[in-house]
Scaffold this active site. Sequence first.
Site, PDB file in Angstrom:
ATOM      1  N   HIS A  90      47.472  38.582  43.561  1.00  0.00           N
ATOM      2  CA  HIS A  90      47.904  37.200  43.804  1.00  0.00           C
ATOM      3  C   HIS A  90      48.548  36.524  42.593  1.00  0.00           C
ATOM      4  CE1 HIS A  90      43.946  35.907  42.140  1.00  0.00           C
ATOM      5  NE2 HIS A  90      44.555  34.767  41.901  1.00  0.00           N
ATOM      6  N   LYS A  95      47.994  33.451  46.560  1.00  0.00           N
ATOM      7  CA  LYS A  95      47.100  33.845  47.661  1.00  0.00           C
ATOM      8  C   LYS A  95      47.733  33.613  49.024  1.00  0.00           C
ATOM      9  CE  LYS A  95      42.700  33.541  45.225  1.00  0.00           C
ATOM     10  NZ  LYS A  95      41.377  32.886  45.123  1.00  0.00           N
ATOM     11  N   HIS A 130      46.035  34.296  34.250  1.00  0.00           N
ATOM     12  CA  HIS A 130      44.799  33.510  34.260  1.00  0.00           C
ATOM     13  C   HIS A 130      43.570  34.326  34.640  1.00  0.00           C
ATOM     14  CE1 HIS A 130      45.568  33.069  38.650  1.00  0.00           C
ATOM     15  NE2 HIS A 130      44.268  32.770  38.751  1.00  0.00           N
ATOM     16  N   HIS A 131      43.761  35.592  35.049  1.00  0.00           N
ATOM     17  CA  HIS A 131      42.614  36.473  35.318  1.00  0.00           C
ATOM     18  C   HIS A 131      42.463  37.555  34.248  1.00  0.00           C
ATOM     19  CE1 HIS A 131      40.812  35.107  39.030  1.00  0.00           C
ATOM     20  NE2 HIS A 131      42.008  34.929  39.571  1.00  0.00           N
TER      21      HIS A 131
END
Length: 350
Positions: free
Chosen positions: A247, A222, A271-272
Amino acid sequence: MIWGVNLLSGDENRIREFMKFDGLRNLIIKASPCGVLVVDTNGVIVGCNDILSKHRLIRHQNIINRHVKHVFYQDLESEDSYSLDPIMETLHSGRDVVTELTLRSNSTELVICRVWTTILKDTTGKIIGACGVFHDLTPYRKKKKQLEEINRVLMETGNQLIQQHMETMRAFANAIAARDNCTRWHSEKVAEYAQQICINMGTDNETANVAYLAGLLHDVGKIGVPEEILTKPGKLTEQEYEVIKTHPIIGVNILESMKNMKEILQVIKHHHERYDGGGYPSKLKGNKIPLLSRVLAVADSFDAMTSDRSYRKAFPLEKAIEEIKSNSGTQFDPRVVNSFMHMVQEQYLQ
């Protein structure tokens, strides 16, 4: 019986002929790779091999016909140890002795020996003296001490590197927090949740620690997202959301030059992802998503829901927990959700 060893087997007469010669005794003594000392019943040295005569413990060039006391225990400090001399103990008790002997050599250096002693008997069984075998442990103990010191230094260095590594990780996390006060403690909390979820799942400590580090760094990308998007108070546009979705890749690009980060990079990258395949950046599904990425997905979502953000207030704890449960099998791995629920039940959350 010769020198404590029964040789009377096989051709007994031939063995008895050999026993008549001192040469056999000398051969046995000289063949030993250790120092060998032979004393009579009074403790007077009657024989030794070359290794012992050159030993650092010896105080005289000629030790034959000298008492053990005068060869090994000349100084006052060693005199006190004489009562514990293993050869004399064997002569007095008749028992074999195995011990370590520490004495000071002529050079004032401490010498450590492993000593084996035994009673010597003639062919009739009469005690005629004792024998001691000396193995110098000093070089090995010195090497061991050096290795222990090297290991100590390596451990200290390793701990310092780990500490520096952790400080670097936190520096990255703080760089993100500095841009958005609403998420100041987000990475720390996600790291703690992820670590505890792993522990509840029964992973080893190393895996749980990797989860913690990945939690600290999961949002480092980010840094590359414009601040006006990160802190926008309202709903993001489709284009802005697409920027936010970059990000994880930005984070990988930032961290990939760091050593020993390969495993963590994959965790951060995915992780998303969603368990049903609808996530980003690679639309991985189910077990194709790295386990720790699935763990981070739950930890990240839960902390995001229970924290104030620029665009909304924090959810009540019960609502956030219900959201995690209701998305088990779709957004989240059911196994991870189950472990998360155990964490909640154990009142781990503050």
